[in-house]
Motif scaffolding. Sequence first.
Motif: not given
Length: 360
Positions: A117-139
Amino acid sequence: CRSWLPHTRLRTFNAIDLPNYDPTIGVTFGTLVAHPLCTFRSHVRRLDLHGRYSRSPSDVPWLNSVLPQLALLTNVEDIIIYQARYNDLAEEEWRANRELYGPQLKRLEMHSSQFDQVSRLMALVSRCTNLEHLALRHIASNSAPKGGDMIVRTPPSRFLRSLALQSGIAMSAEFLTWLCPSPGSIKIHTVELKNISVKVAHHVSRFLHDVGPSITSLAIGFSDSSVSSTDGQDAFCHVADLTTLTNLETLHFQGPLASYPIHIRQGLSAKHIPPILAKLDSPSLKEIRFHVSMKAAEDFEIIDWGSIVLTLNSARYPTLEVLSFRPIKEEALEETQAWLDEHVRSKLRRNVEIRCATSY
């Protein structure tokens, strides 16, 4: 000699690349990391993980078996991951694996991976609280949600400055709204949006409008339903409000713009260019890049240069300096440069440089 040990370990284990051609390498590495006597965990800063594609749902990739062990690497700042099947992880494996994604992470790239589910992807990304660069291709989301829908209340990193999305659930309304729930709520400088289809055109348009004022570099490309259709381009151009991209400095048309036989007389792959340029009002724009796939100079006739030149000669682009075209075949480079100089540059009122290059 002991003082050299941490330094040499950092240089040796700083970047780990686990390939997909030999699954035993990744499995062995996971075993080493999980061993209680492992002494290099804290020195790993970058992970490049290549799972193996399989059409069989029952064939769990080797990458899934080592994801929980990799979570023991607590100082990883940069992760590139291909073909992970998070939807196949058991709940305890999911909880263990998510520890890999935390405040230490600065860059995250995911390619061709699956979630339930898309919310699991969101949950994973949300843990990266200092993230500067994000790339999501063909998820993708290819299975039923496990344990009901998740609710993600944690916002994305406020340090996020670079974003690349290409098709899949990362372009869904749910994910884009989570990224930017209101205009100006997130400030991203570099944005790449590829494979925009008719299904997501409205969501992407709204997202661009809300993030617009902070964007200085935008790359955009489309995915039509067939080679004889422009439905993805048309849908986006119909709803797009690009008036907020007032600080844009670089615009990149990706695609590529092609000269396949079906496009020659209709210019289908380049249909979106004139309306997008007409909708933009970017007084800071300095460069427009065209990703092309042309065999000869005459192939550039598929693009409606009359409309483009008319727009570029307006007051919308007072600082435009460069039109860039790449990659151009080596044997056609000189001819293409001459054609563009004659048919485009000579008709522009401003002194705009035409750049052609063989490399992408």
